[in-house]
Design an enzyme around this catalytic site. Structure first.
Site, PDB file in Angstrom:
ATOM      1  N   GLY A 161      -6.366 -20.937 -11.616  1.00 23.58           N
ATOM      2  CA  GLY A 161      -6.690 -19.746 -10.830  1.00 23.58           C
ATOM      3  C   GLY A 161      -5.516 -18.935 -10.355  1.00 23.58           C
ATOM      4  O   GLY A 161      -5.500 -18.477  -9.217  1.00 23.58           O
ATOM      5  N   GLN A 171       0.317 -21.920  -4.565  1.00 20.82           N
ATOM      6  CA  GLN A 171       0.727 -20.610  -4.048  1.00 20.82           C
ATOM      7  C   GLN A 171      -0.173 -20.209  -2.889  1.00 20.82           C
ATOM      8  O   GLN A 171       0.049 -19.182  -2.256  1.00 20.82           O
ATOM      9  CB  GLN A 171       0.614 -19.560  -5.158  1.00 20.82           C
ATOM     10  CG  GLN A 171       1.555 -19.812  -6.329  1.00 20.82           C
ATOM     11  CD  GLN A 171       1.163 -18.955  -7.519  1.00 20.82           C
ATOM     12  OE1 GLN A 171       1.531 -17.795  -7.620  1.00 20.82           O
ATOM     13  NE2 GLN A 171       0.414 -19.524  -8.435  1.00 20.82           N
ATOM     14  N   HIS A 225       4.260 -20.488  -0.923  1.00 20.09           N
ATOM     15  CA  HIS A 225       4.203 -19.234  -0.173  1.00 20.09           C
ATOM     16  C   HIS A 225       3.903 -19.439   1.307  1.00 20.09           C
ATOM     17  O   HIS A 225       3.496 -18.510   1.988  1.00 20.09           O
ATOM     18  CB  HIS A 225       3.181 -18.292  -0.816  1.00 20.09           C
ATOM     19  CG  HIS A 225       3.617 -17.802  -2.163  1.00 20.09           C
ATOM     20  ND1 HIS A 225       2.758 -17.281  -3.100  1.00 20.09           N
ATOM     21  CD2 HIS A 225       4.849 -17.759  -2.728  1.00 20.09           C
ATOM     22  CE1 HIS A 225       3.448 -16.934  -4.185  1.00 20.09           C
ATOM     23  NE2 HIS A 225       4.707 -17.230  -3.986  1.00 20.09           N
TER      24      HIS A 225
HETATM   25  P1  OAD Z   1      -4.345 -13.489  -8.054  1.00 20.71           P
HETATM   26  O1  OAD Z   1      -5.361 -12.780  -7.212  1.00 20.71           O
HETATM   27  O2  OAD Z   1      -3.212 -12.688  -8.560  1.00 20.71           O
HETATM   28  O3  OAD Z   1      -5.073 -14.159  -9.309  1.00 20.71           O
HETATM   29  C1  OAD Z   1      -6.230 -14.943  -9.157  1.00 20.71           C
HETATM   30  C2  OAD Z   1      -6.610 -15.518 -10.509  1.00 20.71           C
HETATM   31  O4  OAD Z   1      -7.716 -16.389 -10.298  1.00 20.71           O
HETATM   32  C3  OAD Z   1      -7.042 -14.481 -11.539  1.00 20.71           C
HETATM   33  O5  OAD Z   1      -6.312 -14.685 -12.741  1.00 20.71           O
HETATM   34  C4  OAD Z   1      -8.530 -14.775 -11.751  1.00 20.71           C
HETATM   35  O6  OAD Z   1      -8.950 -14.556 -13.113  1.00 20.71           O
HETATM   36  C5  OAD Z   1      -8.622 -16.244 -11.384  1.00 20.71           C
HETATM   37  N1  OAD Z   1      -9.940 -16.697 -10.889  1.00 20.71           N
HETATM   38  C6  OAD Z   1     -10.881 -16.003 -10.225  1.00 20.71           C
HETATM   39  N2  OAD Z   1     -11.927 -16.786  -9.933  1.00 20.71           N
HETATM   40  C7  OAD Z   1     -11.659 -18.011 -10.423  1.00 20.71           C
HETATM   41  C8  OAD Z   1     -12.364 -19.267 -10.441  1.00 20.71           C
HETATM   42  N3  OAD Z   1     -13.565 -19.428  -9.870  1.00 20.71           N
HETATM   43  N4  OAD Z   1     -11.756 -20.316 -11.044  1.00 20.71           N
HETATM   44  C9  OAD Z   1     -10.548 -20.200 -11.611  1.00 20.71           C
HETATM   45  N5  OAD Z   1      -9.843 -19.046 -11.630  1.00 20.71           N
HETATM   46  C10 OAD Z   1     -10.385 -17.970 -11.046  1.00 20.71           C
HETATM   47  O7  OAD Z   1      -3.862 -14.761  -7.200  1.00 20.71           O
HETATM   48  P2  OAD Z   1      -2.497 -15.612  -7.345  1.00 20.71           P
HETATM   49  O8  OAD Z   1      -2.073 -15.726  -8.757  1.00 20.71           O
HETATM   50  O9  OAD Z   1      -2.704 -16.856  -6.574  1.00 20.71           O
HETATM   51  O10 OAD Z   1       1.180 -14.323  -2.274  1.00 20.71           O
HETATM   52  O11 OAD Z   1      -1.485 -14.670  -6.574  1.00 20.71           O
HETATM   53  C11 OAD Z   1      -0.159 -15.068  -6.418  1.00 20.71           C
HETATM   54  C12 OAD Z   1       0.381 -14.596  -5.084  1.00 20.71           C
HETATM   55  O12 OAD Z   1       0.161 -13.179  -4.953  1.00 20.71           O
HETATM   56  C13 OAD Z   1      -0.351 -15.203  -3.885  1.00 20.71           C
HETATM   57  O13 OAD Z   1       0.164 -16.452  -3.528  1.00 20.71           O
HETATM   58  C14 OAD Z   1      -0.131 -14.182  -2.804  1.00 20.71           C
HETATM   59  C15 OAD Z   1      -0.246 -12.881  -3.591  1.00 20.71           C
HETATM   60  O14 OAD Z   1       0.523 -11.825  -3.115  1.00 20.71           O
HETATM   61  C16 OAD Z   1       1.313 -14.567  -0.947  1.00 20.71           C
HETATM   62  O15 OAD Z   1       0.386 -14.692  -0.189  1.00 20.71           O
HETATM   63  C17 OAD Z   1       2.688 -14.672  -0.491  1.00 20.71           C
END
Ligand code: OAD
Length: 230
Positions: free
Chosen positions: A177, A93, A111
């Site tokens: 993540g 993503q 994305h």
């Molecule tokens: P989020 O910001 O929603 O979630 C990030 C996740 O990473 C959280 O569940 C954290 O607990 C976890 N996290 C943080 N640090 C970490 C680490 N060191 N190792 C592993 N996990 C960790 O991000 P996404 O789920 O990627 O869309 O968000 C999905 C979409 O929402 C993105 O692609 C973006 C956004 O709007 C677009 O850009 C189109």
């Protein structure tokens, strides 16, 4: 104990948490981008139609920040697994291009990418790594817009199909993540669940989709991937 070498068709399904250790902020949670910036002003087609320069200022800043970050050990391990286990696929993503910079190939970017732009008039898509972008106006008389799936945009049909195909055929899906709240991307791992694959979630925190996964590795991506691979 899960060991990556016991599987032949691995899918890494990645989100912003994988790049967090590179210094790129995630979207939600503490320090998240959407806490600082309202997507309705910076990350949707309506905002771009209203004020393209304001939206480009935001994206130029993101290009600058992302461009100053390097892939981390997590990206490196994924690239190494892809080199050693031929059936490995990556569905991300993330728009930051860090998988590719770590050496991964054929990355399915659900994305889009901050390093591509699309002409609003012709739909032409080109790679562009300049920071700030050299021209916001396209030669066809339209605007270049980031080739990113903004809020309220649809995902590209072929990209979704490639992701579904990879996930349907995997024997191990490792989600890394991602908060699992952005659809339709968030529901893709269910395909692996339905086809009987092993599912592993790497995330320091529980998520709304944790119950789909048989194994939960609660820690930072690079360390958890090291444990699975080394
Ligand atoms: P989020 O910001 O929603 O979630 C990030 C996740 O990473 C959280 O569940 C954290 O607990 C976890 N996290 C943080 N640090 C970490 C680490 N060191 N190792 C592993 N996990 C960790 O991000 P996404 O789920 O990627 O869309 O968000 C999905 C979409 O929402 C993105 O692609 C973006 C956004 O709007 C677009 O850009 C189109």
């Amino acid at each position: 104990m899960i060991r990556l070498r016991d599987f032949e068709r691995i899918v890494f399904f990645t989100g912003a948490g994988l790049s967090a250790e590179s210094g790129i902020p995630t979207y939600r949670g503490q320090g998240g981008i959407w806490h600082e910036y309202n997507y309705e002003e910076y990350a949707c087609q309506r905002a771009f139609d209203r004020d393209p320069d304001k939206v480009w200022d935001f994206h130029d800043l993101r290009r600058q920040k992302i461009g100053a970050c390097d892939p981390n050990e997590g990206h490196a391990i994924i690239a190494e697994v892809q080199r050693e286990i031929a059936g490995t696929r990556i569905v991300t993503q993330n728009i930051d291009g860090l998988h590719q910079r770590a050496g991964s190939r054929e990355v399915v970017e659900l994305h889009g990418s901050i390093w591509r732009v699309r002409c609003t008039r012709t739909g032409e898509i080109v790679e562009d790594f300049e920071v700030p972008i050299a021209s916001r106006r396209s030669p066809a008389g339209g605007w270049w817009r980031p080739d990113i799936v903004w809020f309220e945009d649809s995902l590209d049909h072929d990209t979704i199909a490639a992701a579904q195909d990879a996930i349907a055929g995997c024997d191990l899906l490792i989600s890394i993540g991602t908060s699992g709240v952005v659809f339709p991307a968030a529901q893709l791992p269910r395909i692996a669940l339905q086809s009987g694959a092993t599912l592993v979630e790497i995330n320091p925190e529980e998520t709304v989709v944790s119950s789909w996964y048989q194994h939960h590795l609660r820690g930072p991506a690079s360390q958890m991937l090291t444990d699975l691979w080394r």
